[in-house]
Design an enzyme around this catalytic site. Sequence first.
Site, PDB file in Angstrom:
ATOM      1  N   VAL A   1       0.830  -1.201   0.000  1.00  0.00           N
ATOM      2  CA  VAL A   1       0.000   0.000   0.000  1.00  0.00           C
ATOM      3  C   VAL A   1       0.876   1.268   0.000  1.00  0.00           C
ATOM      4  O   VAL A   1       0.506   2.290  -0.585  1.00  0.00           O
ATOM      5  CB  VAL A   1      -1.015  -0.051   1.173  1.00  0.00           C
ATOM      6  CG1 VAL A   1      -0.359   0.160   2.515  1.00  0.00           C
ATOM      7  CG2 VAL A   1      -2.141   0.939   0.947  1.00  0.00           C
ATOM      8  N   ASP A   2       2.033   1.182   0.614  1.00  0.00           N
ATOM      9  CA  ASP A   2       2.986   2.300   0.664  1.00  0.00           C
ATOM     10  C   ASP A   2       3.392   2.701  -0.762  1.00  0.00           C
ATOM     11  O   ASP A   2       3.327   3.885  -1.137  1.00  0.00           O
ATOM     12  CB  ASP A   2       4.206   1.817   1.467  1.00  0.00           C
ATOM     13  CG  ASP A   2       5.120   2.941   1.909  1.00  0.00           C
ATOM     14  OD1 ASP A   2       4.777   4.111   1.670  1.00  0.00           O
ATOM     15  OD2 ASP A   2       6.176   2.641   2.495  1.00  0.00           O
TER      16      ASP A   2
HETATM   17  P1  ADP Z   1       2.377  -3.934   5.958  1.00  0.00           P
HETATM   18  O1  ADP Z   1       3.841  -3.828   5.604  1.00  0.00           O
HETATM   19  O2  ADP Z   1       1.959  -2.965   7.033  1.00  0.00           O
HETATM   20  O3  ADP Z   1       1.957  -5.338   6.222  1.00  0.00           O
HETATM   21  P2  ADP Z   1       1.291  -3.982   3.221  1.00  0.00           P
HETATM   22  O4  ADP Z   1       1.230  -2.849   2.264  1.00  0.00           O
HETATM   23  O5  ADP Z   1       2.175  -5.141   2.870  1.00  0.00           O
HETATM   24  O6  ADP Z   1       1.643  -3.349   4.649  1.00  0.00           O
HETATM   25  O7  ADP Z   1      -0.174  -4.547   3.445  1.00  0.00           O
HETATM   26  C1  ADP Z   1      -1.155  -3.929   4.227  1.00  0.00           C
HETATM   27  C2  ADP Z   1      -2.499  -4.183   3.591  1.00  0.00           C
HETATM   28  O8  ADP Z   1      -2.725  -3.238   2.550  1.00  0.00           O
HETATM   29  C3  ADP Z   1      -2.659  -5.558   2.923  1.00  0.00           C
HETATM   30  O9  ADP Z   1      -3.909  -6.084   3.318  1.00  0.00           O
HETATM   31  C4  ADP Z   1      -2.647  -5.240   1.441  1.00  0.00           C
HETATM   32  O10 ADP Z   1      -3.421  -6.172   0.705  1.00  0.00           O
HETATM   33  C5  ADP Z   1      -3.314  -3.890   1.446  1.00  0.00           C
HETATM   34  N1  ADP Z   1      -3.163  -3.049   0.250  1.00  0.00           N
HETATM   35  C6  ADP Z   1      -2.221  -3.054  -0.720  1.00  0.00           C
HETATM   36  N2  ADP Z   1      -2.469  -2.109  -1.647  1.00  0.00           N
HETATM   37  C7  ADP Z   1      -3.601  -1.460  -1.246  1.00  0.00           C
HETATM   38  C8  ADP Z   1      -4.400  -0.387  -1.771  1.00  0.00           C
HETATM   39  N3  ADP Z   1      -4.067   0.250  -2.895  1.00  0.00           N
HETATM   40  N4  ADP Z   1      -5.510  -0.013  -1.069  1.00  0.00           N
HETATM   41  C9  ADP Z   1      -5.857  -0.621   0.072  1.00  0.00           C
HETATM   42  N5  ADP Z   1      -5.162  -1.635   0.607  1.00  0.00           N
HETATM   43  C10 ADP Z   1      -4.047  -2.045  -0.038  1.00  0.00           C
END
Ligand code: ADP
Length: 178
Positions: A39-40
């Site tokens: 998501v980052d």
């Molecule tokens: P972390 O490192 O905190 O685990 P991640 O990005 O790997 O963060 O995942 C956190 C959540 O965000 C996961 O459930 C992932 O599927 C979700 N995610 C990824 N892209 C998006 C998006 N564009 N919008 C909403 N959620 C997302």
Amino acid sequence: MEKMIGKTRLNLIQGDITLQETGAIVNAANTGLLGGGGVDGAIHRAGGPEIREECKKIRAKQGKCPTGEAVITTGGNMATGHVIHTPGPVWHGGNRNEEQLLRNSYYNCLNLAKENGIKSISFPSISTGVYRFPIDKAARIALTTVKEFIQEHKLEEVRFVLFSEKDLKVYEEVLKDC
Ligand code: ADP
């Protein structure tokens, strides 16, 4: 699924957090704050270079953002006005204070929104992707922390934007009994 808690709308939806028009969206960042995967990466891509520039300034001023804390930047090119970045905990099995750190992440994001006069906020499922926090436990912490906060502070809407239908179902089940 929508539920009123006092005067606050609590919404659970499936979708892409970068498209939300709430006053702020939350980024599940890392302590370096300069972008990453999941998501980052999606938020930095959609928001454009302005977010990274502000993150760099924050880094220069305070160094890394400790796990469970939060910082705020512009939303750049996205519909939202702000991104609140919080590094959630990496799950190591549960004995490294992971649950409290995840609670801190949600609480500090809500508090930063309040301090900045932001009335609506969208959260992703912090720590349940690459950081491997078990989603049922994470959903309970997320929803109880939000419910406690909105009982004491005025916010118009808190929205959870779950990326998959499976994740949305987990959050809906947890919300039914908390
Ligand atoms: P972390 O490192 O905190 O685990 P991640 O990005 O790997 O963060 O995942 C956190 C959540 O965000 C996961 O459930 C992932 O599927 C979700 N995610 C990824 N892209 C998006 C998006 N564009 N919008 C909403 N959620 C997302």
